[in-house]
Structures are given as C-alpha cells and as structure tokens.
Design a protein around this motif. Sequence first.
Motif: not given
Length: 706
Positions: A240-254, A624-638
């Motif tokens: 789960r941690l591996v997936g969170l880091v990998r997906r987060g870094l992909a979103d951060l690139r964008a 949350y219904p109006a939440a940003c996704r992707p979101q910077g510090w959420s993606a970096a949290s992994g």
Amino acid sequence: MFETAEVPGGRALQPLLHDVVICVAAPAFAASPRDGQLRGARAEGFYDHDRRLLHTVCLLIDDREPEPIGVQPLGPDRVRFTSVHRYPSDRTDDPTLIVERIRTAGEGETVSLHNVGTVARRLRIEVAVATDLADIADVKRGLTGRSLPCSVAKGGPGLGWRSRTGRAHVRAVEYEATPEVSGGPEGGTFTWDGVVLPPGASWRAGLSVTGRAVPDPPGHPVAPSSYVPWSEPVVRGDRRLVGLVRRGLADLRALRLADPQRAGAGAPEDQFIAAGCPWYLTLFGRDSIWSARMLLPLSTELARGTLWALARRQGTVHDVFREEAPGRILHELRPAEAQHGHGLRLPSHYYGSVDATPLFVSLLVEAWHWGLPDADVDALLPHAQRAMEWVVETSRRDEDGLLRYYPRPGGLLHQSWKDSADAVRDAEGRRIEPPLALCEVQGYAYEAATGLAELLGTRGLHDRAESLRGWAAALRKRFAEAFWIEAKDGPAPRYAAIAVGRSLTPVSGPASNMGQLLCSGILDPDGCRDIAAWLASPDLNSGWGLRSRSAAVPGFNPLSYHGGSVWTHDTAIAVQGLCATGCHEEAVALVDGLLDAAVHFSYRMPELYGGDARTGNSPAPLAYPAACRPQGWSAASGVAILAALLGLRPDAAGKVLRVRPVPPALLGPLAVEGLRLGDARPTVRVGSTGRAEVSGLPGGWRADTT
C-alpha cells in the motif's frame, strides 16, 4: 454574462467533483463526467491558466449519443472514455461499433470508431463545441456562463472565440476527410457526413484545443520542461505504501509549474508544485512549500525552485488590499483579481496567510540539511531573514507576543491551512472569530526561529542567531502558559487548544492542529506524549486517518471542509511528528488507516475525505464532494510517510544522517533506494530485526542508527 445554478433561493453552489474525471498537465487540465460528454454543466471543460477554454464537446453518431461503458486513466494527463453505438436491426446483442475518446490535458482529444461487426456502416459524425471562457473563480462559485459566439477560423478547419478576458481555438487534426465546420452565436460544429466504415475498419479524427487569458498575465506560472527535479525511488515493503508513493509522484509530475522569471539566461528552471486541481492550479505559498518539504528526501531542486518563486514575490511594501507587508510570503497567485463568493474578493497577488512566511524559513533550513548547495542557501538566506523579521515584528503587535492574523474585510477570514469561515469552533460548536493565534502557527514560528538560528550560526552570524534563540525560547514559554487545556475526560489529562484569542482565552475542543506541533520543537516530552494520546484516540483517529475535529464535540461533521473530515497531508504531518518523538504505535495506527483508505482511492488521495468512523464492515471512505484530486500535498504525503517510518533526519552541520525506523513488528520490513542527500543517492534498509543499514552517503557523512 453569468447565471446562477437553479437551486432553492437562487444562490449558486460550488460544483461537486466526486464523479468528475480529471486529467492534468499544469497549468492545463480537463474535467469530464464519466461518459466523456462535455455538456457545459458544472465544472466540465478544458482549462488553461485558470481559464475555461471549452465547456462543451458533445459527440453524436447518426444524431445519437454513444452509450458509455467505461473510463480508464492512461496517466495523470490522459484518460480514455469507451462507448458503444448499437443498431436495433443487428441480429446480435453484442456491440458492433466501439467508440474511443482519448482526452489529453493541454492538447485536446481524439475520437476513434472501430467497426467490429460484419457489415459496413455509413455514418454521420458530429462534434458540437462551445465555451463561456469563464474564469476558474466563477466556475468554482457555481456560475454558469452563457455560450459565446464563435467564428470559423481561417487557414484550416477550426473555430475561434474571443472575449474581453480570454480566447480559445479548436481545430480538427489527424482527420481522414475534411470536416464541414459551422459557427454560430452559441457555438459551432464539426461534421463528417457519409463516413463509410467497412467491417474491421477504423476511423479517427482529433481536435486540438488552445487558448488562455487575455491579456497574458505577466509573470504567471508556465508549463515546465520535461525535466522532473526529483529522483524516482525504488520502495520495497508494504504494497500500500509502495502504491501511494508511486501514484503520488506520478500526480506530482503533472502538477509541476515553472516560474518564468528566471535568475538569468541559462539559469536553472525554478519548478514548484501547484496546490491542486481544479481550483488551485497555481502557486500557493503554504501548499507549494509543504509539497516541496515533503519531497526533500528525493530532491532539494524542487525546494530551490519553490523558494525562488516565492522569494521573487516576497512582500516589499504595506498594501492593505493585497495584505502585503515587507518580508511576508505570498499566499496565492492568480492571473487577475477575482470574486470568490461569500464576499471574498482577492487580488492577483494575495498575501493573506499567517503560516506561509515561517514555513518558507523552515523549508530553506531543511533543504540546507538535505544538501541544498551553499550558493543557493547563501543567496536565499537574506529572503529568509526578512521573512523571519516579519514573523517577529508581527508577534510584537500584541503584548503577549504570539503570532496572530488580522484579516481585512473582504479577505480570507482565517489565514492558516484551515481557512474556511467556520474552521475554528469551540467545544460548544460556536464559531470563533479572529484575531487568533493558532497553535500550529506558533510551532511553525518556533521551528523557523531555531532552525534559522542554527543556519546563521554556521555563517558566523552569531549575534543574530542568539537573538532568534532568545525570541524562540520566550515564545515556547508563552505557548506552554497559554495553550494547554485541562480535560475532564479523555486519553490524556490535557490537550493543546486549536487557538487563543487576544485575551489569551484558549479555544476549547480537540482538533488535529495540535498534531502539527510534534515536529516543531515547541513541546516538551510530556506535551508530546499527551498529544500523541489524543491523536490516537477514536474521537480523532477515524480509522481511515486523522479527523480535523474531534467527533466528540458539537459541530462535528464528517463531510465538512475542516470540521471533522480527514486531510491526507494533515495525517502525514502528524505521522512525521509521532515518529520523530518516538510515538511509533500511535503513528502506525494512523498510517495503517491512511494506507487502507489509499487503496479505496486507487492511491490518488483526495485533498480531504469523510471522517466517518471505521467499523468492521464499514464501506469505503468517501472523498469530500468538492475536493481537489490530484492535490499537491496529498500526492506528496506518501514520501513524507516513507521518510517518517524510516526516521530520516539529516544534520548538515554535523554531516550525520540519523535513522530511527519504526519497529518492523508494527508495519514490516522497509527499504528504499534512490534517496537524495546532496549529490549522493543513499539506500536505507530496515530488515525484520529492526536493524537499519545505510549505504551510498556523501563523502564525509556518516549514518547514526543507534
């Protein structure tokens, strides 16, 4: 130009995003419903630089909409929508015409038709397009713009729109036959009539979408180069941690943006992370700082770019409307002044945050520890000193010496990360108005002062360093006297108040803010243990992550913005503090819940999500219904959680990398290759015995694993 949404009372409401498919390549993005048809509703459309370029892209085949069957992300910037076009006359229930639309942020989309049947098809294909060229602030307010007239473009099949504030162009590309193009007062159409598609054959056409705000906002962030300023680690451990880091870094690139105001010709590009998509796809002081700070184990280049982008816009004068002051760090950068609803009117350069300025200082200090080159540290040091002067001078505004915020009318009411109008409530559920001294802001200020003092000492500026240490010690004493609240019931005898007012009356009611104190150094060991107990309690730990407000007090709302929801980055910061203070069991309890939530979100963590209590058979958490996704510090949290679990703490002055990992019995063995410490790429491994092994350190450095 704008109309309100049809809701009771006639007031427009912010569009919900829970079922919106977003692809992003900052500063552009596309927001789509799950069937891929853009119909001009809610937040749908192609965007660039906070401007909606198209809100309608509607595909018809033989005057019918295709039937959607699926949506598949192809990366952070691309998504594929698959539909079928069926014929009642067919002798089979299987679809015989498959329709694929690939939408790419910043480019446009392609439409492909595949005849998988046994008979030829003669088709009429139409794509209707329209736009209101709305500003993202108006879209966020729920205002629906009237479609603007368009004209047929010269020099090829295309359409164009222009308004006082924006322009857009759509052109047909990659087509096999030239379409008929028509424009009108409410939009235009691309039509391919008489398309013959034999069995097994395919047909394809594309639309390019370009445009932006008018006039071009000077100095506004631009799309970055392809260079990504951080390493790609190899993580081994909890999947789960591996997936969170990998997906987060992909979103951060964008989510990367670049500052067009470079230091000079040939100077390195200053990249930073936009706060989040769709509402905050720009430079935000605190958000961009936290994203860079969380990624320091993989990069000091991102921190350098973030620091320079903010340093160039550091406050120099007193301006009431912008809430600018000398030394103050920017809160938010927009192309133009805008109305944000509820009486909120903000300039393009807005300084209304109390936390970005001390966080700027701490980012420089931590980047120095992680190996930011001395030339950059020394060049940025005067900006950090001016920022610290603003912190100290602002704290002297009141006799008690705490760092408060005083918002102007029409600006943000609350000026820390919990910035909604009802973000600060007491234990009775009553809203508390500013001026307020928030607990985590005092921690930020203390950490900034002590860290900058250490850095100044290494530069021989001992008098300045000693002055800051004295100021920080006094702040620490005032915090201990003013912020603790005795608890009649609870997991510990006291907790830290979310804030105190000018009368030093603490705001009662446990909230997550106190979790951000743990890493700051403002607490003594007993205070750390008390806060750790509260964070681990079921009133704050939802089982999916840390609630922003205790479920045991009136006003708790699991789907509110700051009144009980779970924020990914807030949980990660609390985990960092818990690990740093040795509260490993409490840290792992939060991590385990957050990682389970990540699985349900396909590892793209939303800005925030529901704070409902987890039970043995509870359903997946809801964003949350109006939440940003992707979101910077959420993606970096992994990455932040990875570094916290390994217990990484570099000391540039002593050239020591301290490693204090969480016992593997709590979360299993963990290893990471591809960290960055200066120019080196160390590897850290923690086996089943709990012993840490470190290799690849820079010359002259040593590891402390005791």
